[in-house]
Write an enzyme that holds these catalytic residues in place. Structure first.
Site, PDB file in Angstrom:
ATOM      1  N   THR A   1       0.952  -1.191   0.246  1.00 42.91           N
ATOM      2  CA  THR A   1      -0.016  -0.152   0.088  1.00 42.91           C
ATOM      3  C   THR A   1       0.880   1.323  -0.018  1.00 42.91           C
ATOM      4  OG1 THR A   1      -1.748   1.322   1.249  1.00 42.91           O
ATOM      5  CG2 THR A   1      -0.182   0.006   2.513  1.00 42.91           C
ATOM      6  N   GLU A   2       0.708   2.215  -0.872  1.00 40.65           N
ATOM      7  CA  GLU A   2       1.544   3.282  -1.194  1.00 40.65           C
ATOM      8  C   GLU A   2       1.768   4.212   0.021  1.00 40.65           C
ATOM      9  OE1 GLU A   2      -1.503   6.305  -3.515  1.00 40.65           O
ATOM     10  OE2 GLU A   2      -1.648   4.324  -4.185  1.00 40.65           O
ATOM     11  N   ASN A   3       0.915   4.039   1.256  1.00 40.07           N
ATOM     12  CA  ASN A   3       1.061   4.925   2.543  1.00 40.07           C
ATOM     13  C   ASN A   3       2.160   4.162   3.413  1.00 40.07           C
ATOM     14  OD1 ASN A   3      -1.148   3.184   2.754  1.00 40.07           O
ATOM     15  ND2 ASN A   3      -1.259   3.899   4.755  1.00 40.07           N
ATOM     16  N   GLY A   4       2.925   3.113   2.929  1.00 39.49           N
ATOM     17  CA  GLY A   4       4.201   2.645   3.447  1.00 39.49           C
ATOM     18  C   GLY A   4       4.001   1.406   4.246  1.00 39.49           C
TER      19      GLY A   4
ATOM     20  N   SER B   1       7.707   4.196  -0.554  1.00 37.54           N
ATOM     21  CA  SER B   1       6.869   3.284  -1.548  1.00 37.54           C
ATOM     22  C   SER B   1       6.868   3.749  -2.621  1.00 37.54           C
ATOM     23  CB  SER B   1       5.623   3.577  -0.476  1.00 37.54           C
ATOM     24  OG  SER B   1       4.473   2.875  -0.841  1.00 37.54           O
TER      25      SER B   1
END
Length: 211
Positions: free
Chosen positions: A47-50, A89
């Protein structure tokens, strides 16, 4: 003809994700895929928030407000998961390290162009997020969407009329009516819902689709 439910669509996508794949699930409908991944496959969700190693939604009452996906929905973390900076990310996304991303869409063209961040309406709120990075960075792009708009227009179009997210980036389209491959030779239906034939699918879609 019975259309697939959203969870049935998610299960259909999940069935096609292979062992060992690193996968990003886009905001909205694609997040449901996490709840339907086969238990006997090791699939690593990003997930791109880390977070790498994201799990499905937690049971009701067990949500951790600090453990969320990019859409701010509560998630779980699998054993061995890792947390990292937002910039790291995006480096994973842009660097070609993701095997598959699953994105929603407003439109997909017969050439695999993707429009999923803005309808162009003057009162619409643009929300590109990391979609452009995923569309060009992932090795394969799966789109998961309803086949028709609320007013009955096909979301699969000859050419996108909404602002583009990426050109010729979509590999496969999963809808509530069919699973469709995007190839240099055109669109090919892999499977259709019960009660729908190729002629009816092409008519509903308004574009050539072969089976």
């Amino acid at each position: 003809m019975r259309k697939l439910t959203r969870d049935e669509m998610a299960a259909r996508v999940a069935a096609d994700i292979p062992e060992g794949a690193y996968v990003n699930l886009g905001i909205g409908l694609p997040t449901r895929v996490a709840d339907h991944l086969p238990a006997d496959r090791e699939i690593v969700l990003h997930t791109e928030n880390g977070l790498l190693g994201m799990g499905p939604r937690p049971p009701a009452g067990e949500e951790d407000p600090e453990l969320i996906n990019a859409g701010k929905q509560p998630v779980t973390a699998r054993t061995g998961s890792a947390y990292f900076h937002h910039a790291d990310s995006f480096a994973m996304m842009r660097g070609g390290h993701l095997d598959i991303c699953v994105l929603g869409a407003f439109q997909v063209s017969v050439a695999g162009d993707l429009a999923n961040w803005h309808t162009g309406a003057p009162d619409a709120i643009p929300a590109v997020g990391g979609a452009m990075d995923l569309a060009i960075g992932a090795k394969r792009v799966f789109v998961m969407m309803e086949h028709l708009t609320k007013d009955g227009r096909s979301k699969i179009v000859p050419d996108c009329t909404y602002p583009l997210t990426g050109r010729a980036c979509v590999s496969r389209i999963y809808t509530d009516l069919a699973t469709i491959e995007v190839t240099p030779e055109g669109l090919f239906a892999r499977d259709l819902v019960e009660g729908l034939d190729m002629g009816a699918l092409a008519e509903l879609s308004g574009v050539p689709i072969r089976g």
